[in-house]
Design a protein around this motif. Structure first.
Motif, PDB file in Angstrom:
ATOM      1  N   THR A 319       0.532  -1.089   0.185  1.00  0.00           N
ATOM      2  CA  THR A 319       0.312   0.286  -0.042  1.00  0.00           C
ATOM      3  C   THR A 319       1.148   1.122   0.031  1.00  0.00           C
ATOM      4  OG1 THR A 319      -1.765  -1.286   1.383  1.00  0.00           O
ATOM      5  CG2 THR A 319      -1.522   1.248   1.345  1.00  0.00           C
ATOM      6  N   ILE A 320       0.732   1.969  -1.056  1.00  0.00           N
ATOM      7  CA  ILE A 320       1.419   3.116  -0.892  1.00  0.00           C
ATOM      8  C   ILE A 320       0.207   5.133  -0.221  1.00  0.00           C
ATOM      9  CG2 ILE A 320       2.478   5.561  -2.268  1.00  0.00           C
ATOM     10  CD1 ILE A 320       4.157   2.586  -2.656  1.00  0.00           C
ATOM     11  N   LEU A 321       0.090   5.776   0.323  1.00  0.00           N
ATOM     12  CA  LEU A 321      -0.040   6.803   0.064  1.00  0.00           C
ATOM     13  C   LEU A 321       0.206   7.923  -0.372  1.00  0.00           C
ATOM     14  CD1 LEU A 321      -2.533   7.894   1.347  1.00  0.00           C
ATOM     15  CD2 LEU A 321      -1.540   8.731   3.533  1.00  0.00           C
ATOM     16  N   MET A 322      -0.130   8.665  -1.147  1.00  0.00           N
ATOM     17  CA  MET A 322       0.526  10.236  -1.288  1.00  0.00           C
ATOM     18  C   MET A 322      -0.283  11.027  -1.374  1.00  0.00           C
ATOM     19  SD  MET A 322       3.039   8.345  -3.502  1.00  0.00           S
ATOM     20  CE  MET A 322       3.561  10.275  -4.838  1.00  0.00           C
ATOM     21  N   GLU A 323       0.278  11.802  -1.060  1.00  0.00           N
ATOM     22  CA  GLU A 323      -0.568  13.592  -0.763  1.00  0.00           C
ATOM     23  C   GLU A 323       0.282  14.489  -1.247  1.00  0.00           C
ATOM     24  OE1 GLU A 323      -1.505  12.460   3.749  1.00  0.00           O
ATOM     25  OE2 GLU A 323       0.267  11.903   3.816  1.00  0.00           O
ATOM     26  N   CYS A 324       0.228  15.422  -1.397  1.00  0.00           N
ATOM     27  CA  CYS A 324       0.029  16.747  -1.846  1.00  0.00           C
ATOM     28  C   CYS A 324      -0.438  17.429  -0.253  1.00  0.00           C
ATOM     29  CB  CYS A 324       0.147  17.151  -3.299  1.00  0.00           C
ATOM     30  SG  CYS A 324       0.175  18.463  -3.685  1.00  0.00           S
ATOM     31  N   LEU A 325       0.555  18.608  -0.110  1.00  0.00           N
ATOM     32  CA  LEU A 325      -0.303  19.169   0.666  1.00  0.00           C
ATOM     33  C   LEU A 325       0.744  20.373   0.421  1.00  0.00           C
ATOM     34  CD1 LEU A 325       1.597  17.979   4.192  1.00  0.00           C
ATOM     35  CD2 LEU A 325      -0.746  17.406   3.017  1.00  0.00           C
ATOM     36  N   VAL A 326      -1.112  21.742   0.414  1.00  0.00           N
ATOM     37  CA  VAL A 326      -1.016  23.011  -0.190  1.00  0.00           C
ATOM     38  C   VAL A 326      -1.853  23.473   0.961  1.00  0.00           C
ATOM     39  CG1 VAL A 326      -1.901  24.554  -1.625  1.00  0.00           C
ATOM     40  CG2 VAL A 326      -2.255  22.071  -2.268  1.00  0.00           C
ATOM     41  N   PRO A 327      -0.498  24.283   1.841  1.00  0.00           N
ATOM     42  CA  PRO A 327      -0.588  25.790   2.764  1.00  0.00           C
ATOM     43  C   PRO A 327      -0.953  26.729   2.066  1.00  0.00           C
ATOM     44  CG  PRO A 327       1.408  24.355   3.035  1.00  0.00           C
ATOM     45  CD  PRO A 327       1.185  24.571   1.466  1.00  0.00           C
ATOM     46  N   PRO A 328      -1.556  27.810   2.466  1.00  0.00           N
ATOM     47  CA  PRO A 328      -1.552  29.137   3.169  1.00  0.00           C
ATOM     48  C   PRO A 328      -0.495  29.350   2.220  1.00  0.00           C
ATOM     49  CG  PRO A 328      -2.052  28.838   4.717  1.00  0.00           C
ATOM     50  CD  PRO A 328      -2.103  27.774   4.436  1.00  0.00           C
ATOM     51  N   ILE A 329      -0.719  29.763   0.506  1.00  0.00           N
ATOM     52  CA  ILE A 329       0.402  30.456  -0.314  1.00  0.00           C
ATOM     53  C   ILE A 329       0.638  32.445   0.043  1.00  0.00           C
ATOM     54  CG2 ILE A 329       2.188  30.844  -2.181  1.00  0.00           C
ATOM     55  CD1 ILE A 329       1.806  27.712  -0.387  1.00  0.00           C
ATOM     56  N   LYS A 330       1.826  32.669   0.531  1.00  0.00           N
ATOM     57  CA  LYS A 330       1.913  33.801   0.547  1.00  0.00           C
ATOM     58  C   LYS A 330       1.503  35.215  -0.987  1.00  0.00           C
ATOM     59  CE  LYS A 330       4.820  37.939   2.360  1.00  0.00           C
ATOM     60  NZ  LYS A 330       6.389  38.578   2.835  1.00  0.00           N
ATOM     61  N   GLY A 331       0.767  36.076  -0.967  1.00  0.00           N
ATOM     62  CA  GLY A 331       0.442  36.959  -1.984  1.00  0.00           C
ATOM     63  C   GLY A 331      -0.655  36.211  -2.830  1.00  0.00           C
ATOM     64  N   TRP A 332      -1.572  35.098  -2.251  1.00  0.00           N
ATOM     65  CA  TRP A 332      -2.117  34.706  -2.841  1.00  0.00           C
ATOM     66  C   TRP A 332      -3.233  34.097  -1.869  1.00  0.00           C
ATOM     67  CZ3 TRP A 332      -2.535  33.151  -8.105  1.00  0.00           C
ATOM     68  CH2 TRP A 332      -1.854  33.995  -9.001  1.00  0.00           C
ATOM     69  N   GLU A 333      -2.851  34.449  -0.983  1.00  0.00           N
ATOM     70  CA  GLU A 333      -4.346  34.368   0.633  1.00  0.00           C
ATOM     71  C   GLU A 333      -5.999  34.098   0.232  1.00  0.00           C
ATOM     72  OE1 GLU A 333      -0.449  35.091   2.179  1.00  0.00           O
ATOM     73  OE2 GLU A 333      -2.104  35.829   0.802  1.00  0.00           O
ATOM     74  N   ASP A 334      -6.311  34.998  -0.951  1.00  0.00           N
ATOM     75  CA  ASP A 334      -7.521  35.704  -1.110  1.00  0.00           C
ATOM     76  C   ASP A 334      -7.663  34.656  -2.640  1.00  0.00           C
ATOM     77  OD1 ASP A 334      -5.769  35.844  -3.297  1.00  0.00           O
ATOM     78  OD2 ASP A 334      -7.390  38.005  -4.281  1.00  0.00           O
ATOM     79  N   SER A 335      -6.957  33.650  -2.881  1.00  0.00           N
ATOM     80  CA  SER A 335      -7.149  32.170  -3.832  1.00  0.00           C
ATOM     81  C   SER A 335      -7.948  31.090  -2.841  1.00  0.00           C
ATOM     82  CB  SER A 335      -6.634  32.396  -4.905  1.00  0.00           C
ATOM     83  OG  SER A 335      -6.188  33.216  -5.455  1.00  0.00           O
ATOM     84  N   GLY A 336      -7.130  31.256  -1.681  1.00  0.00           N
ATOM     85  CA  GLY A 336      -7.722  30.113  -0.869  1.00  0.00           C
ATOM     86  C   GLY A 336      -6.913  28.478  -1.113  1.00  0.00           C
ATOM     87  N   CYS A 337      -7.197  27.613  -1.472  1.00  0.00           N
ATOM     88  CA  CYS A 337      -6.991  26.647  -1.358  1.00  0.00           C
ATOM     89  C   CYS A 337      -6.977  26.600  -2.952  1.00  0.00           C
ATOM     90  CB  CYS A 337      -6.860  24.925  -0.798  1.00  0.00           C
ATOM     91  SG  CYS A 337      -8.602  24.266  -0.734  1.00  0.00           S
ATOM     92  N   ASN A 338      -7.554  26.962  -3.771  1.00  0.00           N
ATOM     93  CA  ASN A 338      -7.940  27.504  -5.331  1.00  0.00           C
ATOM     94  C   ASN A 338      -6.335  26.829  -5.911  1.00  0.00           C
ATOM     95  OD1 ASN A 338     -10.931  26.189  -5.698  1.00  0.00           O
ATOM     96  ND2 ASN A 338     -10.918  28.771  -4.388  1.00  0.00           N
ATOM     97  N   ILE A 339      -5.766  27.615  -5.594  1.00  0.00           N
ATOM     98  CA  ILE A 339      -4.538  27.827  -6.026  1.00  0.00           C
ATOM     99  C   ILE A 339      -3.905  26.275  -6.379  1.00  0.00           C
ATOM    100  CG2 ILE A 339      -3.488  29.740  -5.328  1.00  0.00           C
ATOM    101  CD1 ILE A 339      -2.307  28.044  -3.068  1.00  0.00           C
ATOM    102  N   ASP A 340      -4.704  24.999  -6.170  1.00  0.00           N
ATOM    103  CA  ASP A 340      -3.979  23.621  -6.601  1.00  0.00           C
ATOM    104  C   ASP A 340      -4.522  23.704  -7.667  1.00  0.00           C
ATOM    105  OD1 ASP A 340      -6.196  22.906  -5.123  1.00  0.00           O
ATOM    106  OD2 ASP A 340      -4.810  21.824  -3.687  1.00  0.00           O
ATOM    107  N   THR A 341      -6.074  23.833  -8.003  1.00  0.00           N
ATOM    108  CA  THR A 341      -5.991  23.696  -9.634  1.00  0.00           C
ATOM    109  C   THR A 341      -5.988  24.662 -10.370  1.00  0.00           C
ATOM    110  OG1 THR A 341      -7.971  23.158  -8.172  1.00  0.00           O
ATOM    111  CG2 THR A 341      -8.046  23.905 -10.215  1.00  0.00           C
TER     112      THR A 341
END
Length: 393
Positions: A319-341
């Motif tokens: 079994t393998i668990l792959m993860e991508c973590l997306v914290p708040p990014i400076k300068g992009w706070e108003d976009s929320g986690c939509n930046i990972d799209t």
């Protein structure tokens, strides 16, 4: 006849949430953009704020409901790559227009039926020596590439679960992404891919609670998503039998989504507007109305994208668990986690531009995006990829 002015990218659906992210990303890097939508209020302010030189971006109106209109736009303005950020319902129209005008195309994804149609255009894109990649966001997108990476560590695959979980630092409702897509996910019967057969389940019927690395405990539930088709399509030769997709939302966001459903805003049946000679589905009213919501000062979001793969290696279960973590990014706070799209779509479009992706045809990301290079690019923007808890980018 082409406009004599050349652009690096044409962005469709530019006034929406993802369109604004893609526009800002490319403007900050100095690219020349032709941006288009039926609406202009939001993206024009993005252009004004982030352009480096006068004339770096030009806005034109375009109705994607008519393929001929898109073809006319793509013929008029010279740019090699289209980044389509509009609602998925127009992805086929955009692909057809790109075929007619010999453009590369990247989009954010569709339902499985539309995705199947897009992948069936593979030979047509090969014939014109152009590349089309659908589902270039978070999930689909990053998750697809994580599966490709992990699949190489198995002799055979058995099952894949994929999904997202996110939370915010305030219990305020901010539209996480297209509300039309969200309401569909909550009300349509989700499906499991099982040995080449789609098995339908009732909404919210299959769920579990898990502690996610970045955001803590959250319940996720099975929803409809294109990965159940593309994962099986590309990995059935490796024995893959079962694919499921899970979505997770914080409680304060779930409450508002359920409220909209209870009020009937998930309906796609048009209603007559009193005093106007027009009809509109509640479903279609939400996105333009919710665009008016402002993000609270200090509001941030974090997201955990994940793919859990089960299979065999050297005749042993693995079994393998792959993860991508997306914290708040400076300068992009108003976009929320939509930046990972939005960011992955930009990265993949840049790969085509730089000729780091060169094989013509129509694909989903797991088939064509170079894994190590993609992960390296994600890290530049603050996205960390894990394999069984170990950072790999």
């Amino acid at each position: 006849m082409s406009n004599s002015r050349k652009f690096d990218y044409i962005i469709l659906g530019a006034d929406g949430m993802q369109g604004q992210i893609v526009t800002k990303f490319f403007l900050k890097k100095g690219y020349r953009l032709l941006v288009s939508d039926l609406y202009s209020a939001n993206v024009k302010s993005v252009i004004k704020r982030y352009r480096k030189i006068k004339g770096q971006a030009k806005f034109v109106y375009c109705d994607l409901r008519k393929t001929a209109t898109i073809i006319s736009l793509l013929k008029k303005y010279s740019a090699p790559i289209v980044v389509n950020c509009a609602d998925m319902y127009w992805n086929i129209n955009v692909y057809q227009a790109c075929l007619a005008t010999h453009k590369h195309c990247v989009d954010l994804g569709s339902w499985k039926e539309l995705t199947q149609q897009q992948l069936r255009m593979n030979r047509k894109f090969k014939k014109i020596n152009r590349i089309a990649i659908t589902g270039c966001g978070s999930v689909p997108g990053i998750g697809n590439v994580m599966l490709n990476y992990a699949s190489q560590k198995f002799d055979s695959l058995d099952s894949v679960d994929v999904g997202f979980a996110w939370n915010s630092n305030m219990k305020k409702f901010v539209v996480p992404f297209s509300m039309k897509s969200i309401l569909e996910e909550f009300t349509y019967n989700p499906m499991i891919m099982n040995n080449g057969t789609y098995i339908s389940k009732k909404p919210l019927q299959v769920s579990f609670r898990r502690n996610f690395r970045l955001i803590g405990p959250q319940r996720v539930f099975m929803v409809q998503h294109p990965e159940i088709f593309t994962f099986w399509h590309y990995f059935k030769k490796q024995g893959l039998k079962k694919v499921r997709f899970f979505a997770g939302f914080p409680e304060h966001s779930l409450e508002k989504i359920y409220f909209l459903i209870d009020l009937g805003f998930h309906s796609d049946k048009p209603v007559k507007l009193e005093g106007y000679n027009a009809k509109i589905a509640p479903f279609d009213l939400l996105n333009p109305v919710l665009k008016r919501l402002k993000t609270p000062r200090g509001y941030t979001e974090s997201e955990n994208l994940w793919v859990k793969i089960k299979g065999k290696k050297d005749s042993k279960q693995k079994t393998i668990l792959m993860e991508c973590l997306v914290p708040p990014i400076k300068g992009w706070e108003d976009s929320g986690c939509n930046i990972d799209t939005g960011f992955p779509a930009c990265i993949i479009a840049e790969m085509i531009r730089r000729r780091q992706i060169t094989v013509p045809g129509s694909y989903a990301p797991e088939a064509i995006v170079p894994v190590k290079l993609f992960f390296k690019e994600l890290k530049k923007y603050g996205f960390t990829v894990y394999e069984n808890g170990k950072v790999i980018n």
